[in-house]
Design an enzyme around this catalytic site. Structure first.
Site, PDB file in Angstrom:
ATOM      1  NE  ARG A 196      24.375 -79.212 -44.036  1.00  0.00           N
ATOM      2  CZ  ARG A 196      24.534 -80.414 -43.472  1.00  0.00           C
ATOM      3  NH1 ARG A 196      23.805 -81.326 -43.857  1.00  0.00           N
ATOM      4  NH2 ARG A 196      25.835 -80.734 -43.060  1.00  0.00           N
ATOM      5  CB  CYS A 227      25.836 -79.991 -36.173  1.00  0.00           C
ATOM      6  SG  CYS A 227      25.948 -78.268 -36.716  1.00  0.00           S
ATOM      7  CG  ASP A 231      31.314 -72.394 -42.315  1.00  0.00           C
ATOM      8  OD1 ASP A 231      32.134 -72.667 -43.262  1.00  0.00           O
ATOM      9  OD2 ASP A 231      30.079 -72.152 -42.577  1.00  0.00           O
ATOM     10  NE  ARG A 242      22.595 -73.983 -41.307  1.00  0.00           N
ATOM     11  CZ  ARG A 242      23.729 -74.820 -41.938  1.00  0.00           C
ATOM     12  NH1 ARG A 242      24.608 -74.790 -41.176  1.00  0.00           N
ATOM     13  NH2 ARG A 242      23.707 -75.234 -43.302  1.00  0.00           N
ATOM     14  CD  GLU A 245      28.448 -71.387 -38.732  1.00  0.00           C
ATOM     15  OE1 GLU A 245      28.575 -72.237 -39.711  1.00  0.00           O
ATOM     16  OE2 GLU A 245      27.528 -70.696 -38.859  1.00  0.00           O
ATOM     17  CG  HIS A 289      25.675 -77.235 -49.242  1.00  0.00           C
ATOM     18  ND1 HIS A 289      25.712 -76.869 -48.096  1.00  0.00           N
ATOM     19  CD2 HIS A 289      24.634 -77.177 -49.839  1.00  0.00           C
ATOM     20  CE1 HIS A 289      24.582 -76.903 -47.667  1.00  0.00           C
ATOM     21  NE2 HIS A 289      23.746 -77.067 -48.682  1.00  0.00           N
TER      22      HIS A 289
END
Length: 761
Positions: free
Chosen positions: A471, A676, A629, A507, A605, A364
């Site tokens: 995010r 994305c 993911d 999201r 994902e 991340h």
């Protein structure tokens, strides 16, 4: 043998240097196996010979002098075969070689095990015995286990330069540490090390000036008082739940803190000139080692008590030092495991680079670093990071290298590369106002991934046409509690206004896996297959509803909001989420906000979602593939694990097939589909995504100009022909090579990786 192994490992882990570690190994293994000889031979990478580096039983004057090639002697045979060799009559073997200078007798029995670290041969561990006998399976397994432990010690010593005689502190000049390329670019600056709270193992030594000793003694005394108060408070609180004799443990802790025990020992070390944290680590590690080497099981367990009291004291000491961290210009932030919160602590404009011992190129923090344009190296497992505070470092985010204390020549070379990067970025900025359109007139939207308000200006400066992924969990991670609806509304409103009238895809909260909240901990054996994403928020509708209400309110009079749901694995989750979103929308309208229902999309994902893409498309307004993911789950590779990071490849044929399935399914239901993940920001991969039919690509702002430049040089037809060629290839490395050849044809190899071109030039 297991008990002996445990003791040897403990001793080796506390050895001050490689020479000491090797000495411990040969002495303890010789004793444990009852053999006459135990020796370690290390492979010299320059001469390709195995050099005797430590021995018990042979003439120690032979250390550093006796050596063998891969095709010489039994040691060479073990090394070349990379497997154990167990001989009852060693001298009768055709590869047996006798060295008179070792002073050895002709030992009959021989057992050798290769020392291997991450597939790389480092040396050979050998035991020999006069008596003619076959070492049994247990002894062979013991030696193999010891060699595996020794491999890590040698690899670390090699990385720090101590094998070649270089020092481990200021002497680490031009020493290279290999990791994983986390975010492209080159940074040169001073290391600021962020140590994990209350981890004694990583506390560095730090010598004090005479005028600093009194202050450190005061800090330690304050920590002692605080822990004493904690112990008494805890004992009182548990008085109703435990009998007096059961609460005696707290009395033991209090006694350990006394002047006559651990507390007094630490004080004496501080008075000798060591800072409080280093003194505490020294005293605690000595006590822990002493207890762990005891045969009595009860006394061995006391090691955990000492360790616990040490961590409690360290936590208070670190709190006292927290405010002293200074971030200068060109700060290189270094930690065992970086977090978004650590990035947020560095003042704007000061952060030049990032280095993390743990993590992968798709962790991340690496994703955030790419969005921020900060050169990053992750997975630098052998980096002695706790010793680097104040060092000058070069962070090479192209090749995944960290260089400590660079010399003038090397520093000059990298400064030239930094300037080349700057000029390249300047040239690409001319594309800002131009559309992303192929030579045959096909338009594709280029969006950005954002997390912080600082991303907004960078994205707009590079010509972003919208936000494909905001995010929302990052603002949650920067706090010590859940943000209120009002606080969230303000954050989301800023983002929506900044990009208006272009779309902003937000999201919903995606925590779990590698994204944690300190105030909402999720402890699981396998977090990536556990409670994360939509699973958390559907279980906590009070969190989900507040967030969705804030998003919808923030879009009033702007109407550019799109809501994206993470980790959806089937229609039932989507139905439940849609029901809550419609409820939140109705509540907002009842409060007087005239807001239309925003489009709601699903992240693809999870592999299950690939197979249910048409069913999900019928209910959702749009689809968005999270390639990071999806790749991780399709390939069963934890993208944050440096050991398997090379297996993580979004150009794997299975991933490409899944992506085409998603596009075909979404378009069959008349729904747009975007991607994305980090794959979208790879110019080479973007060619394939264009050919597959993705309607938009969302990436970090740094790569957007590169992707736009390439897609404007090619026709959609050429891209489709390239896709048809690579889709038949079953090897991701060959696919990547095929794409690179295509890029070279367009003269783009320097644009994709200026570092490679500069080195070749």
């Amino acid at each position: 043998m297991l008990n002996t192994l445990r003791k040897i490992v403990q001793e080796v882990n506390t050895a001050k240097d490689l020479k000491s570690a090797l000495g411990i190994i040969v002495q303890r293994v010789k004793e444990a196996m009852g053999s006459q000889v135990c020796s370690v031979y290390l492979l010299d990478v320059h001469t390709h010979r195995f050099v005797l580096m430590a021995t018990e039983g042979l003439n120690k004057k032979a250390i550093g002098k006796v050596s063998m090639a891969h095709n010489e002697g039994l040691v060479g045979l073990v090394g070349s075969r990379e497997e154990p060799l167990n001989l009852e009559r060693a001298s009768e073997h055709p590869r047996y070689l006798y060295f008179a200078e070792t002073g050895e007798e002709r030992y009959a029995s021989f057992l050798g095990a290769p020392i291997i670290h991450h597939r790389r041969l480092l040396g050979v561990l050998v035991v020999q015995q006069k008596e003619r006998r076959q070492f049994d399976e247990g002894e062979e397994a013991f030696l193999v286990t010891i060699s595996a432990q020794l491999a890590g010690v040698i690899a670390h010593a090699e990385a720090t330069g101590s094998i070649t005689g270089l020092g481990r502190h200021k002497g680490m000049r031009d020493t290279r540490f290999t990791g994983i390329a986390g975010a492209p670019g080159i940074a040169i600056g001073k290391a600021v090390v962020v140590l994990p709270l209350a981890d004694l193992d990583v506390v560095p030594e730090k010598n004090l000036r005479k005028d600093e000793i009194t202050r450190e003694l005061e800090l330690f005394e304050a920590a002692l008082d605080s822990v004493r108060a904690d112990m008494r408070s805890l004992s009182s609180r548990l008085a109703g739940q435990m009998r007096r004799e059961e609460r005696a443990l707290f009395d033991v802790y209090l006694m350990m803190l006394d002047e006559s025990a651990l507390g007094g020992e630490v004080t004496r070390v501080i008075r000798s000139g060591q800072w409080a944290q280093g003194a505490l680590r020294k005293v605690v590690s000595e006590h822990v080692q002493r207890f762990e080497l005891m045969d009595d099981a009860y006394l061995r367990e006391r090691a955990s008590d000492v360790r616990d009291i040490g961590r409690r004291l360290l936590a208070y000491l670190q709190q006292a030092h927290q405010q002293t961290r200074v971030y200068k210009d060109q700060t290189i932030l270094v930690s065992e495991e970086l977090s978004p919160a650590m990035l947020g602590e560095v003042p704007e404009g000061k952060l030049a680079g990032l280095v993390s011992v743990q993590g992968s190129g798709n962790s991340h923090v690496a994703i955030l670093a790419r969005a921020m344009g900060v050169p990053t190296v992750t997975g630098a497992l052998d980096l002695p990071y706790a010793k680097l505070d104040g060092f000058e470092l070069i962070v090479d985010g192209y090749r995944g290298e960290v260089i400590t204390n660079p010399g003038l020549t090397l520093r000059k070379q990298y400064m030239e590369l930094v300037e080349e990067d700057r000029q390249l970025a300047q040239g690409l900025s001319q594309l800002r106002e131009l559309p992303c359109e192929t030579t045959d007139g096909h338009r594709i939207d280029l969006w950005v991934n954002t997390a912080l308000l600082a991303d907004v200006k960078r994205a707009l400066d590079r010509g972003a046409e919208g936000v494909g992924l905001y995010r929302t969990e990052v603002p949650f991670m920067m706090r010590d509690r859940f943000p209120s609806e009002k606080e969230q509304l303000a954050i989301y409103r800023e983002h929506l206004q900044a990009f208006h009238p272009q779309p902003v895809t937000m999201r919903t909260l995606d925590i779990g896996g590698d994204k944690t909240l300190s105030y909402f901990p999720i402890k699981e054996e396998n977090p990536f297959l556990g409670w994360r994403g939509i699973r958390v928020t559907l279980d906590h509708p009070e969190i989900f509803l507040v967030q969705v209400r804030a998003m919808i309110k923030a879009s009033e009079h702007l109407n550019n909001l799109r809501i994206l749901l993470p980790m959806i694995s089937g229609p039932q989750e989507l139905e439940e989420a849609l029901r809550l979103i419609h409820r939140a929308w109705a509540e907002v309208r009842e409060e007087g906000c005239d807001v239309p229902m925003p489009p709601v999309g699903v992240m693809i994902e999870v592999p299950a979602a690939v197979y249910l893409v048409r069913e999900l498309s019928r209910q959702a307004d749009f689809l968005s593939v999270g390639s990071n993911d999806l790749t991780q789950y399709l390939l069963a590779v934890d993208r944050n694990n440096p050991r398997v990071a090379p297996l993580y490849d979004y150009l794997h044929p299975a991933v490409l097939a899944a992506l085409q399935t998603v596009v075909n399914g979404a378009h069959a239901e008349g729904k747009p589909v975007s991607i994305c993940g980090e794959m979208a920001g790879d110019p080479a991969a973007a060619l394939l995504l264009l050919a597959m039919g993705f309607d938009s690509l969302s990436m970090n702002a740094t790569n957007l100009p590169k992707v736009k430049w390439l897609l404007r040089q090619i026709s959609l037809q050429d891209a489709r022909e390239l896709l048809a060629r690579v889709i038949r290839i079953d090897n991701p490395q060959v696919i990547r090579s095929t794409l690179q050849l295509k890029l070279r044809h367009f003269g783009l190899n320097r644009l994709v990786n200026p570092m490679v071109a500069a080195l070749k030039g």
